[in-house]
Write an enzyme that holds these catalytic residues in place. Sequence first.
Site, PDB file in Angstrom:
ATOM      1  N   GLY A 204       0.817  -1.222   0.000  1.00  9.77           N
ATOM      2  CA  GLY A 204       0.000   0.000   0.000  1.00  9.77           C
ATOM      3  C   GLY A 204       0.847   1.266   0.000  1.00  9.77           C
ATOM      4  N   ARG A 205       1.886   1.296   0.850  1.00 10.62           N
ATOM      5  CA  ARG A 205       2.672   2.535   0.977  1.00 10.62           C
ATOM      6  C   ARG A 205       3.640   2.730  -0.182  1.00 10.62           C
ATOM      7  NH1 ARG A 205       3.214  -1.065   5.018  1.00 10.62           N
ATOM      8  NH2 ARG A 205       5.211  -2.102   5.348  1.00 10.62           N
TER       9      ARG A 205
END
Length: 553
Positions: free
Chosen positions: A271-272
């Site tokens: 996600g990051r």
Amino acid sequence: MPHTLQGLTQRPEWRALTALRDQLAQTNLRDLFDRDPRRAQRYLASAAGLTLDFSRNRLTDEVLQALDALAGACGLPERRAALLRGDIVNPTENRPALHTALRQPAGSEVRVNGQNVVPEIQATLERMETLVKAVHQGERTGYSDKPFTDVVSIGIGGSFLGPKLVVEALAPYAREGMNCHFVANIDGTDIQETLKKLNPETTLFLVQSKSFRTQETLSNSLVAREWFLTHGGDVAAIARHFLAVTTNIKDAKHFGIDEHNIFPMWDWVGGRYSLWSAIGLPIALTLGMEHFHALLEGAHDMDRHFAEAPTAQNLPVLMALLSVWYNNFWGAETHAVLPYDEYLQFLPDHLQQLDMESNGKRVTQQGQPVDYATGPILWGGVGANGQHAYHQLIHQGTRLVPADFIIPLQSHNPVNEHHANLFANCLSQARAMMAGKTRAEAKQELLDSGMEEAAAETLAPHKVIPGNQPSNILLMDKVTPKTLGALIALYEHRTFVQSVIWDIDCFDQWGVELGKQIGNEILPRLTDGAQASADSDSATDNLINLFRAANRP
Ligand code: F6P
């Protein structure tokens, strides 16, 4: 080779660094500059449009060699190759981490389970391009055939911070008439204040969630949908106004999003690290696809530099090793990121998730507790504002605070002498942190200003600035899509290199799960009067009662 058999702190390379730290303890940065007139030129490296001045560090050639030796002993070359090749580098989730594949040029090859993923990535970029063009050229419109003027990105964490940073940082490149809004927080204020500004006829919603399970995102998306339906839209029009980016097609369809409006994500992108995927749609819609491609190019240039450059010239490796040096040998507990550029104001927020969710770990990849510090607390904010807030602690507090200053040589908004002033502020802070002010200098200044000897003697200690605070300065010509892409990729690789030294999995985030689990138990007690579970506690129970009393129907 990872240090499974021999603990990291038992390694000869670690011991060598401890000895070098002891030798350097009596030397300050002023001495290092005095000893070597060419220090500034020697500790300078450039790549992908960025220049790193790392001369203001507690660093000698011997230390640099010893840090490089530690990186070698921890298997950095092998681990880096494994990351870029698509090996399983996230063992607890049994996944590769292939954000670098997202910025590979068309025609290259990166295999996951034997399959080249680059064609799929390119196909997604083409779909993004088709959408962006159709929206910008008014071919794809809202239900009343008016062109879209507003994009609302609903997502949190990695599905929010990266796109938000880029959209804000590249505001000078934004298309006129296209406004981008971000809704992340479960606090109803976030979505309500955003919706107040919008016209449903001309608003495009993006539901951004890798898992399509995140409570904040799903709740906010439901509110947006309800608002749309009660302000003129109807169920048939949802297909024109709601898009999703996710790996979970089934739940997105169940939510009511048309299959053709769902853009893919992949398990092998964290996600990051996902702003380079279709999670970057808010960026592409706000700036145009050509700028999104330039962002990817800048990141790819940094990937190649990371893969190929020797340590003494390798920006992410240098920055990671310096961070390890302060974190593990000098006891630094934090790391400050200080962009001297208003457009980069959200950089610390993005890097906080990138670094702290990645390296906030306490066991090795093999599950052994570590006996050394891992990721520091990353914090920061835009300069010069910070100088009138927290820099006092950096200058005269008791803590070691390594910092990165980030500044472009040219401003997008040249007005009077503002940029020269900003640059002067940045350099003066780095110099003050490095050189400080001795007691003798402080006293002499007071005497020169006409103060009496006794008064000067009394005041001088309050004016002493110990200095010797290390910092990097990262420069670029201008904040452009390319340099920004390179800058973000630089920090991604810095994060990874640190994790290699610490032998931790920087691609999982199990720690965030417990809070979610407990939250799911507390919520029904607040809303439906459900009973406490056996493992509640009196402190939680008290406040639940207060909430119930304040929110009685
Ligand atoms: O809770 C943490 C986290 O899983 C992050 O790692 C992630 O970026 C964020 O939540 C959002 O997740 P999703 O994109 O699946 O909604």
